[in-house]
Design a protein around this motif. Structure first.
Motif, PDB file in Angstrom:
ATOM      1  N   LEU A   1       0.825  -1.212   0.000  1.00 44.11           N
ATOM      2  CA  LEU A   1       0.000   0.000   0.000  1.00 44.11           C
ATOM      3  C   LEU A   1       0.861   1.264   0.000  1.00 44.11           C
ATOM      4  N   ASN A   2       2.126   1.120   0.364  1.00 45.04           N
ATOM      5  CA  ASN A   2       3.037   2.268   0.412  1.00 45.04           C
ATOM      6  C   ASN A   2       4.409   1.860  -0.117  1.00 45.04           C
ATOM      7  N   GLY A   3       5.123   2.835  -0.685  1.00 39.73           N
ATOM      8  CA  GLY A   3       6.506   2.626  -1.081  1.00 39.73           C
ATOM      9  C   GLY A   3       6.721   1.908  -2.399  1.00 39.73           C
ATOM     10  N   TYR A   4       5.687   1.816  -3.219  1.00 41.27           N
ATOM     11  CA  TYR A   4       5.809   1.113  -4.503  1.00 41.27           C
ATOM     12  C   TYR A   4       4.973   1.868  -5.527  1.00 41.27           C
ATOM     13  N   PRO A   5       5.518   2.128  -6.711  1.00 45.52           N
ATOM     14  CA  PRO A   5       4.800   2.943  -7.701  1.00 45.52           C
ATOM     15  C   PRO A   5       3.489   2.322  -8.185  1.00 45.52           C
ATOM     16  N   ALA A   6       2.479   3.163  -8.316  1.00 45.32           N
ATOM     17  CA  ALA A   6       1.148   2.717  -8.761  1.00 45.32           C
ATOM     18  C   ALA A   6       1.210   2.086 -10.149  1.00 45.32           C
ATOM     19  N   GLU A   7       2.046   2.628 -11.031  1.00 41.13           N
ATOM     20  CA  GLU A   7       2.123   2.062 -12.390  1.00 41.13           C
ATOM     21  C   GLU A   7       2.711   0.650 -12.368  1.00 41.13           C
ATOM     22  N   ASN A   8       3.613   0.377 -11.418  1.00 36.88           N
ATOM     23  CA  ASN A   8       4.148  -0.984 -11.290  1.00 36.88           C
ATOM     24  C   ASN A   8       3.084  -1.938 -10.752  1.00 36.88           C
ATOM     25  N   LEU A   9       2.271  -1.450  -9.816  1.00 38.64           N
ATOM     26  CA  LEU A   9       1.180  -2.271  -9.282  1.00 38.64           C
ATOM     27  C   LEU A   9       0.169  -2.609 -10.372  1.00 38.64           C
ATOM     28  N   LYS A  10      -0.037  -1.656 -11.280  1.00 40.86           N
ATOM     29  CA  LYS A  10      -0.965  -1.898 -12.398  1.00 40.86           C
ATOM     30  C   LYS A  10      -0.467  -3.061 -13.252  1.00 40.86           C
ATOM     31  N   GLU A  11       0.832  -3.111 -13.498  1.00 42.78           N
ATOM     32  CA  GLU A  11       1.416  -4.221 -14.260  1.00 42.78           C
ATOM     33  C   GLU A  11       1.359  -5.527 -13.462  1.00 42.78           C
TER      34      GLU A  11
ATOM     35  N   GLN B   1      -2.082  -7.242 -13.364  1.00 41.73           N
ATOM     36  CA  GLN B   1      -2.426  -7.925 -14.614  1.00 41.73           C
ATOM     37  C   GLN B   1      -1.792  -9.315 -14.653  1.00 41.73           C
ATOM     38  N   ALA B   2      -0.541  -9.405 -14.229  1.00 41.65           N
ATOM     39  CA  ALA B   2       0.142 -10.708 -14.178  1.00 41.65           C
ATOM     40  C   ALA B   2      -0.507 -11.617 -13.137  1.00 41.65           C
ATOM     41  N   ALA B   3      -0.902 -11.053 -11.996  1.00 34.04           N
ATOM     42  CA  ALA B   3      -1.542 -11.842 -10.933  1.00 34.04           C
ATOM     43  C   ALA B   3      -2.868 -12.428 -11.401  1.00 34.04           C
ATOM     44  N   VAL B   4      -3.672 -11.614 -12.081  1.00 33.78           N
ATOM     45  CA  VAL B   4      -4.973 -12.080 -12.575  1.00 33.78           C
ATOM     46  C   VAL B   4      -4.767 -13.185 -13.611  1.00 33.78           C
TER      47      VAL B   4
ATOM     48  N   LEU C   1      -6.492  -1.282  -8.656  1.00 31.99           N
ATOM     49  CA  LEU C   1      -5.077  -1.233  -9.034  1.00 31.99           C
ATOM     50  C   LEU C   1      -4.918  -0.907 -10.518  1.00 31.99           C
ATOM     51  N   TYR C   2      -5.765  -1.496 -11.335  1.00 33.36           N
ATOM     52  CA  TYR C   2      -5.685  -1.222 -12.769  1.00 33.36           C
ATOM     53  C   TYR C   2      -5.958   0.260 -13.052  1.00 33.36           C
ATOM     54  N   GLN C   3      -6.850   0.853 -12.251  1.00 35.70           N
ATOM     55  CA  GLN C   3      -7.165   2.278 -12.410  1.00 35.70           C
ATOM     56  C   GLN C   3      -6.212   3.172 -11.609  1.00 35.70           C
ATOM     57  N   GLU C   4      -5.222   2.543 -10.952  1.00 39.47           N
ATOM     58  CA  GLU C   4      -4.216   3.248 -10.156  1.00 39.47           C
ATOM     59  C   GLU C   4      -4.843   4.092  -9.043  1.00 39.47           C
ATOM     60  N   LYS C   5      -5.885   3.583  -8.418  1.00 37.45           N
ATOM     61  CA  LYS C   5      -6.574   4.271  -7.327  1.00 37.45           C
ATOM     62  C   LYS C   5      -6.082   3.732  -5.984  1.00 37.45           C
ATOM     63  N   LEU C   6      -4.823   4.037  -5.690  1.00 39.96           N
ATOM     64  CA  LEU C   6      -4.208   3.536  -4.467  1.00 39.96           C
ATOM     65  C   LEU C   6      -4.824   4.133  -3.207  1.00 39.96           C
ATOM     66  N   ASP C   7      -5.232   5.391  -3.261  1.00 38.92           N
ATOM     67  CA  ASP C   7      -5.839   6.009  -2.075  1.00 38.92           C
ATOM     68  C   ASP C   7      -7.113   5.279  -1.666  1.00 38.92           C
TER      69      ASP C   7
END
Length: 194
Positions: A110-120, A123-126, A172-178
């Motif tokens: 939830l912290n310390g990692y870029p949202a764009e990386n989480l988006k990628e 996708q791999a996790a799904v 995550l795909y929408q980069e809505k980390l908040d």
């Protein structure tokens, strides 16, 4: 992991009570590894006492084990080779179970990692049907180490195929980390995988 040795004088059996979080998912594997090993004593039994607790019992071999009465109870000397076999199997089980967990889990900090990386990553996790381990901070992931046995996270698990999983994936795909933080920060619990 916690191992409590003991002795059952009525049945004349050595008792090893093992507490290990990995048993909740992999008890059958654990039991199989113990019972199939040729180095364990004959008539060894393994039972699950609770989600994370197992008991191994095996008969006392009078030629190799010494049972002494002491003022407040009994003391038993167990052949060290026997104990080393059990320790080796338990360590092998832990290594195998952790590798399986790591292979089938996607970490979502939830912290310390870029949202764009989480988006990628999502996708791999799904695509690979990995469960999601939502953790407090990327530093917890970085501190993970097989070398020192550190698999401790402030975490919340989300199983693949659930409504909650879909919700996390969309955020995550929408980069809505908040929004993700609002939903999950209060659900995180400190968990030791071993």
């Amino acid at each position: 992991m916690n191992i409590q040795p003991g002795y059952d004088p009525d049945k004349k059996r050595i008792v090893l009570n093992i507490e290990l979080n990995l048993l909740s998912r992999y008890f059958n594997n654990f039991s199989g590894m113990i019972l199939e090993d040729t180095g364990i004593p004959k008539d060894t039994e393994v039972e699950q006492l609770g989600a994370t607790t197992a008991r191994i019992t095996f008969p006392v071999d009078p030629s190799q084990n010494i049972v002494k009465k002491i003022e407040n109870g009994m003391s038993i000397g167990v052949n060290m080779e026997t104990m080393e076999v059990f320790q080796k199997i338990i360590n092998s089980f832990i290594g195998s179970a952790l590798r399986k967990e790591l292979k089938t889990t996607e970490f979502i900090p939830l912290n310390g990692y870029p949202a764009e990386n989480l988006k990628e990553d999502i996708q791999a996790a799904v695509k690979n049907k990995r469960k999601l381990c939502i953790i407090q901070d990327f530093s917890e992931y970085q501190a993970m180490s097989e070398k020192n046995g550190k698999y401790v996270f402030h975490q919340y698990m989300v199983e693949h195929g659930t409504h909650e999983y879909t919700e996390v994936a969309i955020l995550l795909y929408q980069e809505k980390l908040d929004e993700l933080k609002k939903i999950f920060e209060g659900k995180l619990k400190l968990t030791n995988w071993c």
